[in-house]
Scaffold this motif. Structure first.
Motif, PDB file in Angstrom:
ATOM      1  N   LYS A  84     -31.523  28.101 -49.844  1.00 15.86           N
ATOM      2  CA  LYS A  84     -32.722  27.788 -48.653  1.00 15.86           C
ATOM      3  C   LYS A  84     -32.713  28.485 -47.910  1.00 15.86           C
ATOM      4  CE  LYS A  84     -33.006  24.071 -45.735  1.00 15.86           C
ATOM      5  NZ  LYS A  84     -32.118  23.168 -44.630  1.00 15.86           N
ATOM      6  N   PHE A  85     -31.751  29.324 -47.313  1.00  9.28           N
ATOM      7  CA  PHE A  85     -32.386  30.405 -46.820  1.00  9.28           C
ATOM      8  C   PHE A  85     -32.915  31.714 -46.893  1.00  9.28           C
ATOM      9  CE2 PHE A  85     -29.674  27.052 -44.275  1.00  9.28           C
ATOM     10  CZ  PHE A  85     -30.939  27.001 -42.892  1.00  9.28           C
ATOM     11  N   ILE A  86     -32.243  32.719 -48.423  1.00 13.97           N
ATOM     12  CA  ILE A  86     -32.682  33.390 -48.732  1.00 13.97           C
ATOM     13  C   ILE A  86     -33.061  33.494 -50.016  1.00 13.97           C
ATOM     14  CG2 ILE A  86     -31.633  35.979 -49.768  1.00 13.97           C
ATOM     15  CD1 ILE A  86     -30.716  35.331 -46.755  1.00 13.97           C
ATOM     16  N   TRP A  87     -33.507  32.318 -51.077  1.00 13.61           N
ATOM     17  CA  TRP A  87     -34.602  32.954 -51.416  1.00 13.61           C
ATOM     18  C   TRP A  87     -35.220  31.322 -51.354  1.00 13.61           C
ATOM     19  CZ3 TRP A  87     -31.771  34.330 -56.542  1.00 13.61           C
ATOM     20  CH2 TRP A  87     -32.298  34.193 -57.286  1.00 13.61           C
ATOM     21  N   GLY A  88     -35.575  30.553 -51.036  1.00 14.28           N
ATOM     22  CA  GLY A  88     -36.401  29.926 -49.903  1.00 14.28           C
ATOM     23  C   GLY A  88     -37.194  29.635 -50.022  1.00 14.28           C
ATOM     24  N   GLY A  89     -38.459  28.448 -49.510  1.00 14.02           N
ATOM     25  CA  GLY A  89     -39.815  28.567 -49.645  1.00 14.02           C
ATOM     26  C   GLY A  89     -39.319  27.487 -50.977  1.00 14.02           C
ATOM     27  N   ASP A  90     -40.185  26.990 -51.697  1.00 11.44           N
ATOM     28  CA  ASP A  90     -40.087  25.807 -52.590  1.00 11.44           C
ATOM     29  C   ASP A  90     -39.887  25.815 -53.865  1.00 11.44           C
ATOM     30  OD1 ASP A  90     -40.877  23.898 -50.327  1.00 11.44           O
ATOM     31  OD2 ASP A  90     -43.218  23.718 -51.806  1.00 11.44           O
ATOM     32  N   ASN A  91     -38.963  27.278 -54.488  1.00  9.54           N
ATOM     33  CA  ASN A  91     -38.794  27.618 -55.294  1.00  9.54           C
ATOM     34  C   ASN A  91     -37.698  28.735 -55.544  1.00  9.54           C
ATOM     35  OD1 ASN A  91     -41.251  25.985 -56.756  1.00  9.54           O
ATOM     36  ND2 ASN A  91     -42.836  28.145 -55.744  1.00  9.54           N
ATOM     37  N   ILE A  92     -37.511  28.846 -56.499  1.00 12.95           N
ATOM     38  CA  ILE A  92     -35.926  29.647 -56.695  1.00 12.95           C
ATOM     39  C   ILE A  92     -35.581  30.419 -57.843  1.00 12.95           C
ATOM     40  CG2 ILE A  92     -34.413  27.801 -55.024  1.00 12.95           C
ATOM     41  CD1 ILE A  92     -33.266  26.939 -56.788  1.00 12.95           C
ATOM     42  N   HIS A  93     -36.374  30.327 -58.019  1.00  8.79           N
ATOM     43  CA  HIS A  93     -36.427  31.480 -59.532  1.00  8.79           C
ATOM     44  C   HIS A  93     -37.336  32.766 -59.438  1.00  8.79           C
ATOM     45  CE1 HIS A  93     -40.388  29.116 -59.299  1.00  8.79           C
ATOM     46  NE2 HIS A  93     -41.160  29.900 -59.310  1.00  8.79           N
ATOM     47  N   GLU A 114     -38.962  38.986 -47.599  1.00 10.27           N
ATOM     48  CA  GLU A 114     -38.713  37.431 -47.794  1.00 10.27           C
ATOM     49  C   GLU A 114     -40.103  36.638 -48.135  1.00 10.27           C
ATOM     50  OE1 GLU A 114     -38.204  33.634 -44.459  1.00 10.27           O
ATOM     51  OE2 GLU A 114     -38.455  35.653 -43.809  1.00 10.27           O
ATOM     52  N   GLY A 115     -40.962  37.398 -47.777  1.00 10.97           N
ATOM     53  CA  GLY A 115     -42.545  36.856 -48.102  1.00 10.97           C
ATOM     54  C   GLY A 115     -42.543  37.551 -49.545  1.00 10.97           C
ATOM     55  N   ARG A 304     -31.777  43.111 -50.914  1.00  7.18           N
ATOM     56  CA  ARG A 304     -32.251  43.718 -48.876  1.00  7.18           C
ATOM     57  C   ARG A 304     -32.663  42.577 -48.003  1.00  7.18           C
ATOM     58  NH1 ARG A 304     -35.700  47.177 -52.446  1.00  7.18           N
ATOM     59  NH2 ARG A 304     -37.587  45.125 -52.139  1.00  7.18           N
ATOM     60  N   HIS A 305     -33.749  41.139 -48.580  1.00  8.08           N
ATOM     61  CA  HIS A 305     -33.403  40.245 -48.084  1.00  8.08           C
ATOM     62  C   HIS A 305     -31.175  39.839 -46.954  1.00  8.08           C
ATOM     63  CE1 HIS A 305     -34.828  37.019 -45.902  1.00  8.08           C
ATOM     64  NE2 HIS A 305     -35.109  35.935 -46.344  1.00  8.08           N
ATOM     65  N   LEU A 306     -30.909  39.601 -48.518  1.00  6.28           N
ATOM     66  CA  LEU A 306     -29.678  38.954 -48.333  1.00  6.28           C
ATOM     67  C   LEU A 306     -28.979  39.498 -46.835  1.00  6.28           C
ATOM     68  CD1 LEU A 306     -27.017  37.035 -48.937  1.00  6.28           C
ATOM     69  CD2 LEU A 306     -26.568  38.477 -50.200  1.00  6.28           C
ATOM     70  N   ASP A 307     -28.705  40.890 -47.272  1.00  6.84           N
ATOM     71  CA  ASP A 307     -27.975  42.379 -46.149  1.00  6.84           C
ATOM     72  C   ASP A 307     -28.870  41.796 -45.011  1.00  6.84           C
ATOM     73  OD1 ASP A 307     -26.435  42.791 -48.260  1.00  6.84           O
ATOM     74  OD2 ASP A 307     -27.872  45.109 -49.056  1.00  6.84           O
ATOM     75  N   ALA A 308     -30.124  41.846 -44.944  1.00 12.22           N
ATOM     76  CA  ALA A 308     -31.202  41.767 -43.629  1.00 12.22           C
ATOM     77  C   ALA A 308     -30.680  40.608 -42.905  1.00 12.22           C
ATOM     78  CB  ALA A 308     -32.507  41.909 -44.202  1.00 12.22           C
ATOM     79  N   ARG A 309     -30.399  39.585 -43.744  1.00  9.61           N
ATOM     80  CA  ARG A 309     -30.292  38.219 -42.858  1.00  9.61           C
ATOM     81  C   ARG A 309     -28.818  38.779 -42.280  1.00  9.61           C
ATOM     82  NH1 ARG A 309     -33.707  34.774 -42.367  1.00  9.61           N
ATOM     83  NH2 ARG A 309     -32.817  32.486 -42.436  1.00  9.61           N
ATOM     84  N   GLN A 310     -27.476  38.938 -43.296  1.00  7.18           N
ATOM     85  CA  GLN A 310     -26.320  38.785 -42.466  1.00  7.18           C
ATOM     86  C   GLN A 310     -26.126  39.678 -41.662  1.00  7.18           C
ATOM     87  OE1 GLN A 310     -23.501  40.853 -44.789  1.00  7.18           O
ATOM     88  NE2 GLN A 310     -21.874  39.219 -44.694  1.00  7.18           N
ATOM     89  N   PRO A 321     -19.314  34.815 -45.310  1.00  8.62           N
ATOM     90  CA  PRO A 321     -18.590  36.311 -45.557  1.00  8.62           C
ATOM     91  C   PRO A 321     -18.166  36.807 -47.287  1.00  8.62           C
ATOM     92  CG  PRO A 321     -18.158  35.977 -43.483  1.00  8.62           C
ATOM     93  CD  PRO A 321     -18.401  34.596 -43.970  1.00  8.62           C
ATOM     94  N   GLU A 322     -17.421  35.909 -47.410  1.00  8.57           N
ATOM     95  CA  GLU A 322     -16.874  36.244 -49.310  1.00  8.57           C
ATOM     96  C   GLU A 322     -17.833  35.909 -50.118  1.00  8.57           C
ATOM     97  OE1 GLU A 322     -13.724  34.997 -45.964  1.00  8.57           O
ATOM     98  OE2 GLU A 322     -15.372  34.139 -46.671  1.00  8.57           O
ATOM     99  N   PHE A 323     -18.325  34.485 -49.835  1.00  7.43           N
ATOM    100  CA  PHE A 323     -20.229  34.450 -50.508  1.00  7.43           C
ATOM    101  C   PHE A 323     -20.804  35.578 -50.680  1.00  7.43           C
ATOM    102  CE2 PHE A 323     -23.560  32.634 -51.987  1.00  7.43           C
ATOM    103  CZ  PHE A 323     -23.471  31.663 -53.035  1.00  7.43           C
ATOM    104  N   VAL A 324     -21.091  36.052 -49.436  1.00 10.07           N
ATOM    105  CA  VAL A 324     -22.666  37.243 -49.068  1.00 10.07           C
ATOM    106  C   VAL A 324     -21.621  38.094 -49.957  1.00 10.07           C
ATOM    107  CG1 VAL A 324     -23.177  38.611 -48.158  1.00 10.07           C
ATOM    108  CG2 VAL A 324     -23.064  36.358 -47.274  1.00 10.07           C
ATOM    109  N   THR A 325     -20.467  38.710 -49.803  1.00  9.95           N
ATOM    110  CA  THR A 325     -19.248  40.269 -50.513  1.00  9.95           C
ATOM    111  C   THR A 325     -19.718  39.970 -52.007  1.00  9.95           C
ATOM    112  OG1 THR A 325     -18.520  40.442 -48.835  1.00  9.95           O
ATOM    113  CG2 THR A 325     -17.692  41.723 -50.756  1.00  9.95           C
TER     114      THR A 325
END
Length: 353
Positions: A84-93, A114-115, A304-310, A321-325
């Motif tokens: 929801k918060f990293i892939w985001g938007g309406d689509n996750i493909h 993100e964009g 990169r977006h995952l790292d930036a959000r974290q 944090p374990e899931f992110v790693t």
């Protein structure tokens, strides 16, 4: 968009300087759920059935157990919030990082990750329907519907009579229901509870077009059965068009252990395997549009977006944090194998005989 297995995938940053590559395209039961969701009365915290619960009538114990594992993962807080918060938007493909109609790949266009992810995912969706546009009043099924972005865009762009959303995750179905209600499309985007790819509960020969975006991967050893189910619900002359993350036909399987371990699978589909499964299910192969070179840019952007959000603290209390790693390691393994040519991705096209 998916019957789903653990989608823990893919990698570190690509080069930051811009470059463009161009290539010419190759074109050529468990199920019975309750009634469809009442989307306007469905909240993300309130499911028609408890998360982790679904009807298993008609499925083997092996398949029911695999579905249960997949649902438990996608309905976990970590996985749900990551998508929801990293892939985001309406689509996750996976997205197209450049042109829709040719195989341009733009590694760095100056846009935020993100964009880029959001716009690339929208382009890949649009390309799917450009390959086989649904006619007005037709019936469409999305296998692996996730948040329903594909279904809503299809309704608004092509005006089929309905899109039936097949999805195993209760949380993703509930989110789909909310967004669909907000769009006023709940009478045409059908969300019939948590459903397996191999037992959708739809009548034989009832759909003109079946689509799926990066979802059959998670059917594991039941991918062939998912293709058979798609064929069953298609009308004669109807089309199955899908994308999937696959091993390439030239894959060095000796390098795939880390990739397969991340998603708890023994193997992946491949273009040649899907051709075989389609033929056995009465589907004529109509082409594979190979867009494999978009895999590495996509998962690099996600990483990169995952790292930036974290780093910004936006994931605190949402994703552990374990899931992110673990996700970061999965992203790296997948992008590395994509760059080595061991992974494939693109649009598979079949027609019901």
């Amino acid at each position: 968009m998916r019957l789903q297995h653990m989608r823990t995938m893919l990698r570190s940053a690509l080069t930051t300087h811009a470059h463009v590559q161009r290539r010419t395209l190759f074109d050529p039961q468990r199920l019975t759920t309750t009634a469809p969701y009442n989307a306007r009365n469905t909240s993300i915290a309130k499911f028609p059935r408890p998360a982790g619960s679904f009807v298993t009538r008609g499925l083997s114990s092996d398949l029911a157990a695999e579905d249960a594992r997949a649902q438990a993962y996608y309905d976990s807080d970590d996985a749900y919030n990551f998508y929801k918060f990293i892939w985001g938007g309406d689509n996750i493909h996976v997205g197209l990082y450049g042109g829709i109609d040719d195989d341009i790949v733009v590694v760095d266009d100056g846009e935020s990750d993100e964009g880029r992810i959001r716009h690339a995912s929208q382009r890949s969706l649009e390309r799917m329907f450009a390959l086989q546009p649904p006619s007005e009043g037709s019936h469409v099924m999305d296998m692996g519907a996730a948040y329903g972005g594909l279904a809503r865009w299809c309704i608004n762009s092509y005006s089929p009579a309905l899109v039936s959303c097949v999805e195993l995750s209760a949380k993703e179905n509930a989110r789909n229901a909310e967004l669909t209600a907000d769009a006023g499309l709940e009478d045409r985007v059908l969300i019939k509870g948590e459903r397996s790819f191999t037992a959708t509960g739809e009548p034989d020969a009832s759909f003109d077009l079946v689509v799926s975006m990066d979802s059959f991967l998670h059917a594991g050893k039941h991918r062939a059965a998912a293709i058979e189910e798609a064929s069953r619900v298609l009308k004669p002359g109807g089309w199955l068009v899908f994308t999937d993350i696959m091993e390439s036909d030239s894959c060095d399987r000796g390098r795939m252990e880390a990739v397969l371990a991340r998603i708890h699978l023994d193997d992946m589909g491949s273009p040649s395997k899907y051709r075989q499964w389609g033929a056995r299910s009465g589907l004529a192969f109509r082409g594979f549009e190979d867009r494999s070179r978009h895999l590495a840019p996509h998962y690099s952007s996600v990483c990169r977006h995952l790292d930036a959000r974290q780093r910004a603290g936006h994931l605190a209390g949402r994703v552990s944090p374990e899931f992110v790693t673990a996700m970061r390691a999965g992203l790296q393994a997948w992008v590395e194998e994509a760059e080595r040519g061991n992974l494939a991705w693109g649009y598979m096209m079949f027609q019901k005989q």
